[in-house]
Design a protein around this motif. Structure first.
Motif, PDB file in Angstrom:
ATOM      1  N   VAL A 217      12.937 106.355  99.882  1.00 53.93           N
ATOM      2  CA  VAL A 217      12.952 107.243 101.048  1.00 53.93           C
ATOM      3  C   VAL A 217      13.455 108.624 100.650  1.00 53.93           C
ATOM      4  CG1 VAL A 217      13.991 107.646 103.316  1.00 53.93           C
ATOM      5  CG2 VAL A 217      13.205 105.360 102.702  1.00 53.93           C
ATOM      6  N   LEU A 218      14.573 108.672  99.942  1.00 55.35           N
ATOM      7  CA  LEU A 218      15.116 109.955  99.503  1.00 55.35           C
ATOM      8  C   LEU A 218      14.177 110.650  98.529  1.00 55.35           C
ATOM      9  CD1 LEU A 218      18.889 109.049  99.017  1.00 55.35           C
ATOM     10  CD2 LEU A 218      17.929 110.575 100.752  1.00 55.35           C
ATOM     11  N   ASP A 219      13.571 109.881  97.643  1.00 56.36           N
ATOM     12  CA  ASP A 219      12.645 110.477  96.685  1.00 56.36           C
ATOM     13  C   ASP A 219      11.461 111.120  97.409  1.00 56.36           C
ATOM     14  OD1 ASP A 219      11.965 110.867  93.831  1.00 56.36           O
ATOM     15  OD2 ASP A 219      10.213 109.664  94.346  1.00 56.36           O
ATOM     16  N   ASP A 223      10.965 117.336  98.956  1.00 57.01           N
ATOM     17  CA  ASP A 223      10.457 118.658  99.310  1.00 57.01           C
ATOM     18  C   ASP A 223      11.287 119.340 100.392  1.00 57.01           C
ATOM     19  OD1 ASP A 223       9.674 116.827 101.237  1.00 57.01           O
ATOM     20  OD2 ASP A 223       7.785 117.841 101.676  1.00 57.01           O
ATOM     21  N   ARG A 224      12.130 118.564 101.100  1.00 53.42           N
ATOM     22  CA  ARG A 224      12.972 119.192 102.120  1.00 53.42           C
ATOM     23  C   ARG A 224      14.467 118.969 101.889  1.00 53.42           C
ATOM     24  NH1 ARG A 224      10.561 114.808 105.299  1.00 53.42           N
ATOM     25  NH2 ARG A 224      12.120 113.573 106.425  1.00 53.42           N
ATOM     26  N   LEU A 225      14.802 118.389 100.738  1.00 57.32           N
ATOM     27  CA  LEU A 225      16.203 118.219 100.371  1.00 57.32           C
ATOM     28  C   LEU A 225      16.513 119.049  99.128  1.00 57.32           C
ATOM     29  CD1 LEU A 225      16.675 114.337 100.702  1.00 57.32           C
ATOM     30  CD2 LEU A 225      17.296 116.103 102.378  1.00 57.32           C
ATOM     31  N   GLU A 226      17.790 119.326  98.919  1.00 54.97           N
ATOM     32  CA  GLU A 226      18.223 119.898  97.650  1.00 54.97           C
ATOM     33  C   GLU A 226      18.547 118.741  96.707  1.00 54.97           C
ATOM     34  OE1 GLU A 226      20.646 123.249  97.015  1.00 54.97           O
ATOM     35  OE2 GLU A 226      20.571 123.876  99.124  1.00 54.97           O
ATOM     36  N   GLU A 231      28.682 115.951  87.808  1.00 51.84           N
ATOM     37  CA  GLU A 231      29.198 116.198  86.466  1.00 51.84           C
ATOM     38  C   GLU A 231      28.957 115.024  85.526  1.00 51.84           C
ATOM     39  OE1 GLU A 231      33.298 117.065  87.064  1.00 51.84           O
ATOM     40  OE2 GLU A 231      33.867 114.977  87.470  1.00 51.84           O
ATOM     41  N   ASP A 232      28.641 113.856  86.101  1.00 51.87           N
ATOM     42  CA  ASP A 232      28.325 112.686  85.280  1.00 51.87           C
ATOM     43  C   ASP A 232      26.820 112.529  85.067  1.00 51.87           C
ATOM     44  OD1 ASP A 232      27.614 112.011  87.834  1.00 51.87           O
ATOM     45  OD2 ASP A 232      28.902 110.248  87.983  1.00 51.87           O
ATOM     46  N   GLY A 233      26.048 113.507  85.522  1.00 46.49           N
ATOM     47  CA  GLY A 233      24.613 113.477  85.316  1.00 46.49           C
ATOM     48  C   GLY A 233      23.823 112.774  86.403  1.00 46.49           C
ATOM     49  N   ARG A 234      24.486 112.221  87.395  1.00 43.99           N
ATOM     50  CA  ARG A 234      23.768 111.518  88.461  1.00 43.99           C
ATOM     51  C   ARG A 234      23.013 112.498  89.351  1.00 43.99           C
ATOM     52  NH1 ARG A 234      27.440 108.678  92.138  1.00 43.99           N
ATOM     53  NH2 ARG A 234      28.706 110.524  91.772  1.00 43.99           N
ATOM     54  N   VAL A 235      21.881 112.041  89.900  1.00 37.86           N
ATOM     55  CA  VAL A 235      21.102 112.838  90.845  1.00 37.86           C
ATOM     56  C   VAL A 235      21.722 112.704  92.227  1.00 37.86           C
ATOM     57  CG1 VAL A 235      18.870 113.101  91.975  1.00 37.86           C
ATOM     58  CG2 VAL A 235      18.978 112.614  89.529  1.00 37.86           C
ATOM     59  N   LEU A 236      21.978 113.843  92.852  1.00 41.85           N
ATOM     60  CA  LEU A 236      22.578 113.891  94.185  1.00 41.85           C
ATOM     61  C   LEU A 236      21.615 114.595  95.134  1.00 41.85           C
ATOM     62  CD1 LEU A 236      26.043 115.162  92.961  1.00 41.85           C
ATOM     63  CD2 LEU A 236      25.664 112.893  93.925  1.00 41.85           C
ATOM     64  N   TYR A 237      21.491 114.045  96.326  1.00 40.70           N
ATOM     65  CA  TYR A 237      20.641 114.651  97.355  1.00 40.70           C
ATOM     66  C   TYR A 237      21.521 115.311  98.407  1.00 40.70           C
ATOM     67  CZ  TYR A 237      16.979 111.679  95.369  1.00 40.70           C
ATOM     68  OH  TYR A 237      16.096 111.070  94.520  1.00 40.70           O
ATOM     69  N   ASP A 238      20.990 116.395  98.989  1.00 42.28           N
ATOM     70  CA  ASP A 238      21.751 117.065 100.036  1.00 42.28           C
ATOM     71  C   ASP A 238      20.821 117.838 100.958  1.00 42.28           C
ATOM     72  OD1 ASP A 238      24.021 117.593 101.439  1.00 42.28           O
ATOM     73  OD2 ASP A 238      24.788 119.143 100.098  1.00 42.28           O
TER      74      ASP A 238
END
Length: 351
Positions: A217-219, A223-226, A231-238
């Motif tokens: 869902v997040l993936d 196109d509408r999320l940042e 700092e640990d390299g994880r992908v974060l959505y916002d």
């Protein structure tokens, strides 16, 4: 790249823990997409620590008006949510609740729910009242399994009373009485989570909700999320317009109640609770202790002890610190939680 302190401050800003919200109790509950409500008192304290000028009567009125409801939702646990959010969230979380109900074999869930619906149509029941009645119809079943299946599979809400924190120890339940959203949006659900807990990973969202399959869902919302990096390299959505004030912004002392939604809101809880302290916050029987924050991070646990007219707020620090920095907030908390006490003190637990 976002540091751990950056994540801490971003989440505190959204949780109204950097500055208390100026608005209503229902606003706060909605903005947080619900507050954990395993027990009657913690949601009151959770709103108090986030809302300027909050009085107990406001939340009490909202519960009695049905603006807010206490019901089983995220992670198959009790939450305080707005009636509108219950209507939107309950259908999405049905797989979580149904999976919890399936833990018990030998229960004809459809038949049990139908029987419970018939009994509850007569009026609200506590589960101590409902289970024996169900057992008469399903004598081969375990009555606690029967009650659990009903709690998970039926849209029910707790019935508020005139008790101090709006609910007794053994509350009655009734059908929710709201029209559930026939087309709930997983994307909107994810956005609500990020607005209250972000920036966050897909694992964080799934840990908060108990619902699987949200990574895709997040993936699909890229196109509408940042899309950011920790700092640990994880992908974060916002959300693009969500506050991220930076890790150097001052954070005031705040007291969080037992089972607070912030402590339980992420798979990786380090933005609030250090790994070495996690076992001091969550007990082996899964109780989540009340914590207090210094500089934005959990610095210890706390509890209120009452003896006659004396109320004591007892803190157990994770590491030594000056107790006087807690005094102002602790005094205000005691005045709210124990308004009839004539003596209120802050104490540090002895080793």
């Amino acid at each position: 790249m976002l540091s751990l302190r950056d994540l801490n401050r971003a989440t505190l800003a959204r949780q109204h823990l950097l500055r208390r919200h100026e608005g209503s109790a229902a606003d706060v509950v909605h903005r947080l997409a619900g507050l954990q409500a395993q027990e009657p008192r913690p949601p009151y304290l959770g709103v108090w620590t986030r809302l300027a000028g909050f009085g107990r009567d406001e939340l009490h009125r909202d519960l009695h008006a049905g603006t807010l409801v206490r019901a089983t939702l995220h992670r198959a646990t009790l939450h305080l949510v707005t009636a509108g959010d219950y209507a939107a969230f309950r259908p999405l979380l049905h797989p979580v609740l149904a999976a919890a109900a399936r833990r018990f074999e030998g229960v004809d869930a459809d038949a049990v729910v139908a029987a419970a619906a018939r009994l509850l149509a007569e009026g609200p029941h506590t589960f101590n009242e409902l289970r024996p009645k169900l057992l008469k119809e399903f004598p081969e079943a375990d009555q606690r399994h029967l009650g659990y299946a009903v709690r998970m599979l039926m849209p029910l809400v707790m019935v508020p009373t005139q008790d101090r924190w709006s609910f007794p120890r053994d509350p009655a339940f009734a059908p929710a009485g709201v029209t559930l959203d026939p087309a709930p949006s997983a994307e909107a659900f994810a956005e609500r989570y990020l607005a209250a807990f972000g920036p966050a990973t897909a694992a964080d969202l799934q840990a908060w909700s108990g619902l699987g399959g949200l990574a895709s869902v997040l993936d699909g919302m890229r196109d509408r999320l940042e899309v950011l990096t920790g700092e640990d390299g994880r992908v974060l959505y916002d959300l693009p317009d969500a506050p991220r004030p930076g890790g150097d912004v001052p954070a005031p002392v705040r007291f969080l109640p037992d089972f607070d939604t912030l402590v339980l809101g992420h798979a990786d809880r380090r933005r609030i609770v250090a790994d070495e302290h996690r076992g001091l916050v969550t007990t082996k029987n899964l109780r989540v202790r009340a914590t207090y924050l210094i500089d934005g991070f959990a610095a210890g646990t706390w509890q209120i002890k009452r003896s006659g007219k004396k109320a004591r707020l007892i803190v157990t620090p994770f590491a030594p610190h000056r107790p006087d920095i807690l005094e102002e907030e602790a005094t205000a908390l005691l005045a709210f939680a124990e308004p009839d006490a004539t003596q209120r003190t802050l104490e540090v637990a002895e080793d």
